[in-house]
Design an enzyme around this catalytic site. Structure first.
Site, PDB file in Angstrom:
ATOM      1  N   ASP A 157      -7.834  -1.415  14.334  1.00  0.00           N
ATOM      2  CA  ASP A 157      -9.091  -1.467  13.918  1.00  0.00           C
ATOM      3  C   ASP A 157      -9.319  -2.679  13.014  1.00  0.00           C
ATOM      4  OD1 ASP A 157      -7.893  -0.963  11.397  1.00  0.00           O
ATOM      5  OD2 ASP A 157      -9.097   1.086  11.329  1.00  0.00           O
ATOM      6  N   ASP A 215       0.900  -1.203  -0.123  1.00  0.00           N
ATOM      7  CA  ASP A 215      -0.083   0.115  -0.053  1.00  0.00           C
ATOM      8  C   ASP A 215       0.893   1.343  -0.189  1.00  0.00           C
ATOM      9  OD1 ASP A 215       0.911  -0.471   2.510  1.00  0.00           O
ATOM     10  OD2 ASP A 215      -1.136  -0.786   3.521  1.00  0.00           O
ATOM     11  N   HIS A 232      -7.691  -3.761  10.163  1.00  0.00           N
ATOM     12  CA  HIS A 232      -7.298  -3.639   8.676  1.00  0.00           C
ATOM     13  C   HIS A 232      -6.175  -4.152   8.215  1.00  0.00           C
ATOM     14  CE1 HIS A 232      -4.615   0.300   9.589  1.00  0.00           C
ATOM     15  NE2 HIS A 232      -3.829  -0.481   9.481  1.00  0.00           N
TER      16      HIS A 232
END
Ligand code: F6R
Length: 261
Positions: free
Chosen positions: A136, A67, A138
């Site tokens: 969270d 990413d 991800h």
């Protein structure tokens, strides 16, 4: 998925580095998908140590980025391309030619996402994808409620993730970009082997939801349950909320000799 509980972050780094070294023995030009952030650093250090000791050969390895932030100027030290160059390619003695990644400074970000999907396919797909996990849940930057079939695309970060990552930007959340390019969950699931590494108590809840919760977009990492070869390596602290910790330890202690990481 297989859950392996190790004592601490260093032990996790050693285990995963050995798994990568073993893969490279079988497939010297393997395409390794790398994550950034703090968690995988012990892996890269342990792998570099093996290269120096002559017990791992990474000379033909290829590296794919997971990413990237959108909008940081090319060469910004916290762009993930720069981070991968600094923490992976340089210590392993690899040249930039062995690297593919999305262009977060492209004018046409959508086209950059498509181009990266094409590049991954042209490279033959990722052999081993190393993943961290957000508090969270991800993976990559697929924030909660990302489509489990998603492809490489632009995402908006949650405030939680921006706050978590502010430490790389002088502690200033305002400097953390709002947008990112991330391999989609569907893209990630195409890698031949997924290795998720999580360390520290802050990850314990996300790890429990990943391994023991339902497959649900609200915890993107739970999509690993759909993969035929997913390994989750966690230290004691990150394992602290696993109800099945006892079974995971038992299964790993009796792991068949022929099974790799
Ligand atoms: C980074 C990435 C993220 C991180 C995650 C955990 O390339 O894809 O999913 O792995 O945010 O970050 P750390 O390891 O810094 O806690």
């Amino acid at each position: 998925m297989e859950v392996v509980i190790v004592q601490d972050a260093k032990a996790g780094g050693e285990l995963v580095a050995q798994g990568i070294a073993d893969l490279l023995r079988r497939r010297p030009d393997a395409l390794l998908g790398v994550a950034t952030g703090s968690t995988p650093l012990p892996v890269y250090r342990a792998l570099a140590a093996r290269v120096r000791a002559g017990t791992a050969d990474v000379s033909r390895a290829r590296i794919a980025q997971l990413d990237e932030y959108v909008g940081l100027p090319a060469g910004h030290p916290e762009s993930y391309r720069s981070v991968v160059m600094r923490t992976v390619l340089k210590p392993l003695g690899l040249s930039p030619e062995s690297f593919i990644g999305p262009d977060g400074s492209a004018e046409d970000v959508r086209a950059a996402c498509e181009a990266y999907e094409t590049a991954l396919t042209a490279a033959g797909g990722v052999d081993l994808q190393l993943l961290g996990i957000g508090t969270d849940g991800h993976i990559g930057f697929n924030e909660p409620c990302s489509s489990l079939a998603s492809r490489t695309r632009i995402k908006t970060l949650t405030e939680q993730t921006r706050a978590d990552n502010a430490r790389f930007f002088d502690g200033d959340i305002e400097q953390v970009p709002q947008h990112v390019i991330t391999q989609g969950i569907g893209t990630i699931l195409e890698a031949r082997h997924l290795v998720l590494l999580a360390t520290g108590e802050g990850k314990a809840e996300a790890v429990a939801a990943t391994a023991e919760g339902p497959v649900a977009a609200v915890c993107p990492a739970s999509a690993l349950q759909l993969h035929p070869h997913a390994t989750v390596v966690v230290d004691e602290a990150a394992a602290s909320k696993l109800k099945l910790a006892g079974y995971f330890r038992h299964a790993y202690a009796h792991k068949p000799a022929w099974q790799d990481l």
